[in-house]
Design a protein around this motif. Structure first.
Motif, short mmCIF file in Angstrom:
data_model
loop_
_atom_site.label_atom_id
_atom_site.label_comp_id
_atom_site.label_asym_id
_atom_site.label_seq_id
_atom_site.Cartn_x
_atom_site.Cartn_y
_atom_site.Cartn_z
N ARG A 44 78.42 -20.09 119.66
CA ARG A 44 78.87 -19.94 121.05
C ARG A 44 79.12 -18.48 121.41
O ARG A 44 78.83 -18.04 122.51
N ASN A 45 79.66 -17.75 120.46
CA ASN A 45 79.93 -16.33 120.71
C ASN A 45 80.20 -15.60 119.40
O ASN A 45 80.18 -16.20 118.32
N LYS A 46 80.45 -14.32 119.53
CA LYS A 46 80.65 -13.48 118.36
C LYS A 46 81.87 -13.95 117.55
O LYS A 46 81.83 -13.96 116.31
N SER A 47 82.92 -14.31 118.24
CA SER A 47 84.14 -14.78 117.58
C SER A 47 83.86 -15.96 116.66
O SER A 47 84.44 -16.07 115.58
N ASP A 48 82.98 -16.84 117.11
CA ASP A 48 82.65 -18.01 116.30
C ASP A 48 82.01 -17.61 114.98
O ASP A 48 82.27 -18.22 113.94
N ILE A 49 81.14 -16.63 115.06
CA ILE A 49 80.51 -16.14 113.83
C ILE A 49 81.58 -15.63 112.88
O ILE A 49 81.61 -15.97 111.69
N ILE A 50 82.46 -14.80 113.43
CA ILE A 50 83.51 -14.21 112.61
C ILE A 50 84.42 -15.29 112.02
O ILE A 50 84.79 -15.24 110.85
N TYR A 51 84.72 -16.28 112.84
CA TYR A 51 85.60 -17.34 112.37
C TYR A 51 84.97 -18.08 111.19
O TYR A 51 85.64 -18.36 110.19
N GLU A 52 83.68 -18.36 111.29
CA GLU A 52 83.03 -19.07 110.18
C GLU A 52 82.99 -18.21 108.92
O GLU A 52 83.12 -18.72 107.81
N ILE A 53 82.80 -16.92 109.11
CA ILE A 53 82.81 -16.04 107.94
C ILE A 53 84.20 -16.06 107.31
O ILE A 53 84.35 -16.09 106.09
N PHE A 54 85.22 -16.06 108.17
CA PHE A 54 86.58 -16.13 107.64
C PHE A 54 86.77 -17.40 106.81
O PHE A 54 87.38 -17.36 105.73
N LEU A 55 86.26 -18.52 107.30
CA LEU A 55 86.42 -19.78 106.57
C LEU A 55 85.83 -19.68 105.16
O LEU A 55 86.40 -20.19 104.20
N GLU A 56 84.68 -19.01 105.06
CA GLU A 56 84.08 -18.79 103.74
C GLU A 56 85.01 -17.96 102.86
O GLU A 56 85.25 -18.28 101.69
N TYR A 57 85.50 -16.88 103.45
CA TYR A 57 86.40 -15.96 102.74
C TYR A 57 87.62 -16.72 102.23
O TYR A 57 88.01 -16.63 101.06
N GLU A 58 88.20 -17.49 103.15
CA GLU A 58 89.38 -18.28 102.83
C GLU A 58 89.10 -19.21 101.66
O GLU A 58 89.88 -19.28 100.70
N LYS A 59 87.97 -19.89 101.74
CA LYS A 59 87.60 -20.85 100.68
C LYS A 59 87.48 -20.14 99.33
O LYS A 59 87.98 -20.62 98.32
N LEU A 60 86.83 -18.98 99.37
CA LEU A 60 86.63 -18.22 98.14
C LEU A 60 87.97 -17.84 97.51
O LEU A 60 88.20 -18.07 96.32
N VAL A 61 88.84 -17.26 98.32
CA VAL A 61 90.12 -16.79 97.78
C VAL A 61 90.98 -17.98 97.32
O VAL A 61 91.61 -17.93 96.26
N ASP A 62 90.96 -19.04 98.12
CA ASP A 62 91.71 -20.23 97.70
C ASP A 62 91.21 -20.73 96.35
O ASP A 62 91.99 -21.15 95.50
N PHE A 63 89.91 -20.67 96.17
CA PHE A 63 89.33 -21.09 94.89
C PHE A 63 89.81 -20.18 93.76
O PHE A 63 90.26 -20.64 92.71
N TYR A 64 89.75 -18.88 94.00
CA TYR A 64 90.18 -17.92 92.98
C TYR A 64 91.65 -18.10 92.62
O TYR A 64 92.05 -17.97 91.47
N LEU A 65 92.45 -18.35 93.65
CA LEU A 65 93.91 -18.34 93.45
C LEU A 65 94.47 -19.71 93.10
O LEU A 65 95.67 -19.93 93.19
N ASP A 66 93.61 -20.61 92.73
CA ASP A 66 94.08 -21.91 92.30
C ASP A 66 94.77 -21.75 90.95
O ASP A 66 94.17 -21.29 89.97
#
Lengths: 226, 226
Positions: A44-66
């Motif tokens: 829909r817009n640039k923010s949406d792209i950034i938000y999805e990238i954040f979700l990936e980042y979040e998932k990665l760090v959550d995985f690491y910090l388990d």
DNA sequence: GTATTATTAGAGTATATACTCTAGTGAGTC
DNA sequence: GACTCACTAGAGTATATACTCTAATAATAC
């Protein structure tokens, strides 16, 4: 690979390289040799792209910090956490650079990032707790542990920005993962006073491996002042 | 007051309030009810305005961090340094927010900021040295002192950003100087393990004065996690 | 095959942004 | 009174930016 994923990948790459502020949706489309219309079909817009990238980042760090709760923590675990977190930081390094602006333009992101921060702080605090249980550091009161965790978080998330601003040349490109990991030296500096005699030397030796060399930091003066 | 100075003042005000990225030269002119042409008569471009504001900031901090070498350091001195630095940070808070972008768009600024950072790091290190001479903290090796100074710098310069991102609402406006000074609590946390028995209690009491209250930090969860 | 849906191209738009240009004005100087 | 000069207004410009619209093509379902 799907166009949608290619957009996310290219966006991340360009954001990391040039900073989110300097990358437009047209740049991203041009870089992929697709039309802007195509890009806006998928997002829909640039923010949406950034938000999805954040979700990936979040998932990665959550995985690491388990944190595994079924066994004691080792020094290797701690090393793994530090290395992983800095790896994550490196892969999504554009994110912390323009964080405030990004959060201002997307309320979802603001809320999610806030929760993410709190989870990370909790994990860091839990790591300290388990390090104490393992006899690596002295146990601390919860208050102190919280404040220390926050300091660790501040050092970790801002080490990259420090490096970028301390470098003399524009040289944004010449920053390396190795330099970034010298942040581990800074984090371990925070732990020094709390190390148990049994582990002190081993941790100090570990820390030494990440010491910034004068050569690498070049003319930034770090390590030279006074 | 001269137009030139009014431009600098308004720019600082607007930058602090809305972030440099969200403030255009036209906004500044409109806010002063002068024409863009007038603004550009006084400044070649936006970067020039920012650079001059930086020079003020630099001057202020340099003034604050001037260490008197003719006498011993007291606890009051340390309090003054901490309070002053956070005051400065508050007055020019836009600066650290968009730092990387600003440095990328102005080489003069990059060079000057690098020198500024190194001066600050040297001052912090010198403060630690004098605190040790005064018997407030235990003396440390130069290596450790340098690394600690850098951690102090990272905590100080990024405390503001943390607060802004930890707040749930957009609420950029509702951030207060009082909250900002809770950063002092975090800085003093770094010093705890190094305090001498003679001063331990006094410094801990001082630190307590800056403790973030749950009420003030509201729903950020800080202090609540684990 | 036909209908539907997903995907893509590419021109186009409204707005913003940093900055320029010309034409002054008004206070002081000789 | 002519002249200078610091200062100001305000219209204007080239470019960029995020995003839209229409029409077309490829993929898939029935």
């Amino acid at each position: 690979m799907k166009t949608r994923d290619k957009i996310l990948l290219s966006s991340l790459e360009l954001f990391n390289e040039r900073g989110e502020r300097n990358v437009t949706t047209n740049h991203i489309a041009a870089h992929l040799a697709i039309s802007p219309g195509n890009l806006y079909y998928h997002f829909r817009n640039k923010s949406d792209i950034i938000y999805e990238i954040f979700l990936e980042y979040e998932k990665l760090v959550d995985f690491y910090l388990d944190i595994p709760e079924d066994r004691a923590m080792t020094l290797d675990d701690m090393t793994f956490y530090l290395e992983s977190v800095f790896d994550g930081l490196w892969s999504y390094r554009f994110f912390h650079r323009d964080l405030e602006y990004l959060l201002d333009s997307d309320q979802r992101l603001r809320q999610d990032y806030r929760d993410f921060t709190n989870r990370c702080l909790a994990s860091i605090s839990r790591i300290f707790e388990k390090l104490a249980e393992a006899g690596i550091i002295e146990p601390q009161e919860e208050d102190l542990r919280s404040a220390m965790s926050l300091n660790v978080w501040l050092v970790i998330t801002n080490w990259m920005a420090f490096l970028k601003t301390a470098h003399a040349a524009e040289a944004s490109a010449c920053l390396t993962l190795t330099e970034l990991k010298q942040g581990i030296y800074q984090v371990l500096t925070l732990e020094i006073p709390y190390l148990t005699p049994a582990y002190r030397e081993r941790v100090m030796a570990l820390r030494e491996k990440y010491r910034p060399s004068l050569h690498e930091l070049g003319d930034t003066g770090t390590g030279v002042y006074k």
